[in-house]
Scaffold this motif. Structure first.
Motif, short mmCIF file in Angstrom:
data_model
loop_
_atom_site.label_atom_id
_atom_site.label_comp_id
_atom_site.label_asym_id
_atom_site.label_seq_id
_atom_site.Cartn_x
_atom_site.Cartn_y
_atom_site.Cartn_z
N LEU A 124 10.08 -59.30 102.68
CA LEU A 124 10.53 -59.10 104.05
C LEU A 124 9.36 -59.12 105.02
O LEU A 124 9.47 -59.65 106.11
CB LEU A 124 11.30 -57.79 104.14
N GLU A 125 8.21 -58.55 104.61
CA GLU A 125 7.10 -58.45 105.57
C GLU A 125 6.54 -59.81 105.95
O GLU A 125 5.96 -59.96 107.02
CB GLU A 125 5.99 -57.57 105.02
N LYS A 126 6.72 -60.83 105.12
CA LYS A 126 6.20 -62.14 105.49
C LYS A 126 7.05 -62.82 106.54
O LYS A 126 6.66 -63.81 107.12
CB LYS A 126 6.01 -63.03 104.27
N TRP A 127 8.24 -62.29 106.83
CA TRP A 127 9.09 -62.87 107.86
C TRP A 127 9.01 -62.10 109.17
O TRP A 127 9.59 -62.53 110.17
CB TRP A 127 10.54 -62.91 107.38
N ILE A 128 8.29 -60.98 109.20
CA ILE A 128 8.21 -60.19 110.43
C ILE A 128 7.41 -60.92 111.50
O ILE A 128 7.86 -61.06 112.64
CB ILE A 128 7.63 -58.80 110.13
N ALA A 129 6.21 -61.40 111.16
CA ALA A 129 5.37 -62.08 112.16
C ALA A 129 6.04 -63.35 112.68
O ALA A 129 6.09 -63.55 113.91
CB ALA A 129 4.00 -62.39 111.57
N PRO A 130 6.59 -64.24 111.84
CA PRO A 130 7.29 -65.41 112.41
C PRO A 130 8.52 -65.02 113.23
O PRO A 130 8.82 -65.67 114.23
CB PRO A 130 7.69 -66.22 111.17
N GLY A 131 9.22 -63.96 112.83
CA GLY A 131 10.38 -63.52 113.60
C GLY A 131 9.98 -63.03 114.98
O GLY A 131 10.64 -63.33 115.98
N ILE A 132 8.91 -62.25 115.04
CA ILE A 132 8.42 -61.77 116.34
C ILE A 132 7.95 -62.94 117.19
O ILE A 132 8.27 -63.02 118.39
CB ILE A 132 7.30 -60.73 116.13
N LEU A 133 7.20 -63.87 116.58
CA LEU A 133 6.73 -65.04 117.32
C LEU A 133 7.90 -65.87 117.84
O LEU A 133 7.90 -66.30 118.99
CB LEU A 133 5.83 -65.90 116.42
N GLY A 134 8.92 -66.08 117.00
CA GLY A 134 10.09 -66.83 117.44
C GLY A 134 10.83 -66.13 118.57
O GLY A 134 11.30 -66.78 119.51
#
Length: 120
Positions: free
Chosen positions: A1-11
């Motif tokens: 899950l943590e590897k999708w936090i940064a791209p989710g925030i950026l998106g």
């Protein structure tokens, strides 16, 4: 899950900025402004950079997931563009080629999910 936090925030940030840049009464999907295209391009480049960095520091299993997702994306996008290109020759409407990247992202996500289900 943590590897999708940064791209989710950026998106989310890119989507918010593009939404703020929309002119009243305009359709940003069909006719984006130059500023909106620049923000979307910068966001896409940053997402690719995040993916490459994550691939570089991933272990053997995660690399298998990346390769399965990339293969699925490559083959699926190729098939969709080939079939729609033939349909365009039969009279279907022309589409914006930027939609290819949406199709590619969808196939990449499907390939990642399928590989994750296989190797979990």
């Amino acid at each position: 899950l943590e590897k999708w936090i940064a791209p989710g925030i950026l998106g989310g940030i890119v989507g918010f900025v593009v939404g703020l840049m929309a002119e009243p009464g305009s359709d940003p999907v069909r006719d984006p402004t130059l500023g909106q295209m620049q923000v979307l391009t910068a966001g896409g480049v940053l997402l690719i950079a995040l993916t490459l960095y994550d691939f570089w520091r991933s272990d053997e299993l995660e690399r298998r997931l990346y390769h399965a997702a990339a293969n699925t994306s490559f083959v699926g996008t190729g098939l969709v563009t080939l079939v729609y290109g033939l349909l365009q020759r039969m009279g279907w409407p022309d589409l914006n080629w930027a939609l290819v990247f949406v199709v590619m992202a969808a196939f990449y996500s499907a390939g990642w999910w399928g590989a994750w289900l296989r190797y979990r």
